[in-house]
Design an enzyme around this catalytic site. Sequence first.
Site, PDB file in Angstrom:
ATOM      1  N   ASP A  58      23.009 -31.486 -20.448  1.00 21.54           N
ATOM      2  CA  ASP A  58      22.830 -30.179 -21.070  1.00 21.54           C
ATOM      3  C   ASP A  58      23.586 -30.139 -22.398  1.00 21.54           C
ATOM      4  OD1 ASP A  58      22.108 -27.259 -20.880  1.00 21.54           O
ATOM      5  OD2 ASP A  58      24.283 -27.079 -20.934  1.00 21.54           O
ATOM      6  N   GLU A  91      19.771 -33.068 -24.293  1.00 22.30           N
ATOM      7  CA  GLU A  91      19.369 -32.150 -25.351  1.00 22.30           C
ATOM      8  C   GLU A  91      20.156 -32.478 -26.616  1.00 22.30           C
ATOM      9  OE1 GLU A  91      18.202 -27.927 -23.446  1.00 22.30           O
ATOM     10  OE2 GLU A  91      20.305 -28.458 -23.175  1.00 22.30           O
TER      11      GLU A  91
END
Length: 711
Positions: free
Chosen positions: A409, A438
């Site tokens: 994340d 990400e």
Amino acid sequence: MVSTDRTFLAYLDDMNIITVLLPFSYHHGESSSFCIMGDDEKQPLKIIKSLPIENYQKYICELTSEFSFEKQYWIFDGHGGKTDLQIGAVIRTEAFDQQFFYDGEDLGVTYKKEETQFRLWAPTALKVKLKLRKPGSHHSEIIKMKREERGVWAVSVKGDLELSQYSYLVQVNREWREAVDPYTKAVTANGELGVIVNFEKTNRAKIPLPPLEDAVDAIIYETHLRDFTIHFDSGVVHKGLYLGAGERNTTEKNGKSTGLSYVKELGISHIQFLPFHDFAGVNELADKNEYNWGYNPLHFNAPEGSYSTDPSNPYSRITELKQLIDQLHHAGLRMIMDVVYNHVYIREDSPFEKIVPGYYFRHNELGLPSNGTGVGNDIASERRMVRKFIADSIRFWVEEYHIDGFRFDLMGILDVETMNEVRRVCDGLAEDILIIGEGWNLNTPLPLEQKAIIQNQNQLPKIGQFNDKFRDSIKGSTFNMYDKGYALGNRHYFTAALEAITGSIGFKKKGTGLFNEPSQSVNYVECHDNHTLWDKIQACLPNADDEKRKKYHRLATGLVLLSQGIPFIHSGQEFFRTKQGDGNSYRSPDSVNQLDWERRSFYEETVEYVKGLIQIRKQYPCFRMRTGEEIRSRISLLPVEAPIIGLLFHSESPAMILLINPSSATQKVVLPAGSWGVLADGNRAGLTCDCVIESGEIELPPITLNVLVKK
């Protein structure tokens, strides 16, 4: 002692720099001299600079003698005033990192039946105590710990301490704080205390899996543990729990498969679960009505208790999570763990901040915690013991739980060296562990060239990145609800879509792409974040009927599955998942977030269509080429006019064609010489050819993709 008790303030900001702050209310902030005293006599400090800041006069002083972190120092001003020297910004210096980096593998608890060892890294603490409560006792024992090398504190306690609860009492800057062990692997309900468990009791053999030769062979299906089975018609007994997600042979009321068996039938290789390390936002002891995605991390090495049958039993969450993973492996599926190492829930309450204040978090030029994550803190992964913690944690999950991959994340908060260290750790444990993240460029003080972002993909060759350009060029901007992408009929995205479909590797010219290799591109149009694709299409096409919307949806989903790179689909995407227009459902109720298994049955035809596209991808290697060079040399453009995209996969046996018509009109295309079998069109997909087309001009129906194989 708290800061309000101090007449003035003094901080160690570098190994030989002390900053003194004298309030203007105290002798007008003026002092002609300062001295330091440890165990022996006072020594003068050299004032290098003095300047006013807010309500203080700031003095930057040089310390000429060697500083020891093992004793208390006092600072005296020229008026006879006295204050304690606090540990300041020195902890964020390279010199501090070098002096206190500890590369041992024994931090945390090492349990043996006859003795348990406790080791805590707390280099700035002057005293550390273990607070231990044995099973059945209502009283805690306080045990002094001994400082060892590199800032590690240790103690061994005789006897069998299984299921004992523990925490640490740490004195830093003359203040005592109680903290849970950052390395704890088991916790009480709601993560309030660490628990000592015997992991040998939970050991099991690793289940062999089908080979994964390359990352592009993966097909990822993202879901949330509660969403996956909580629906009343999931057919699952343990709804919303680890055990429920691992149940096999479940069906909805019409006899259609649900849950794990359904995902297996779909042809998925990896299930990616939203975070299941211990998180805040759900009271584990309350009724199971609260909901959270799990991006509020508390304890990175302990499973979340709200997904277990008994959050009060530390073994329950451990053994039930392991059972889920084993059930996936028995089905031939792999598990990807969504990890949130970029921030903590509340910085001030985290074990990191309580034990080594200021070290684990990034600070801006004003000395305030940076906030690139948007939640009030950014983990300082570039610091050696932070990097070590992340690497140690990843190693633990792979070795103890047999995790097969990790989704990072907000990976852009982390640094390149840390992510490559994670890659090295995983490669040393298994050859086929998937790492994706990400790679957004977030506003954190880390220098641009050090960020683990898409722009630095050259430095991250074996890590996949969520491709937002693929997402936005195919479906339209995620952040503009009404922007239509290529798959929704917008020809302005034609060039961007062609590049995305061919792997984002610079299809026409090497070195011009977003990535070097297709395995770096995670292709998606929908995930847990933001609006579902179906909800966006409804907003973009308010006057269209549902049949037309479904065609656009199938086209966009089909492009995810047949493009070069790693395909990623959100659970329920294959049956037009809706969240009723909710674009941020991180704590919305089950009625919004649950996977609607009635919808799976209602849209069975589209489920079969997606299943057929997955079969095509898995059967024909031309849809999952390994390198950018292979893509550039083995794919040619057919002579078609925009917005049609026509790709010829040659140097293959057999040759294949992918034709895409996103427009609302029938389009004419001339096929290369030969007989071409139709594997997929706008209505069906699979490994059998329902019809054969001879070379020549054909008509492409509106809003379709077509896969042809040379006979």
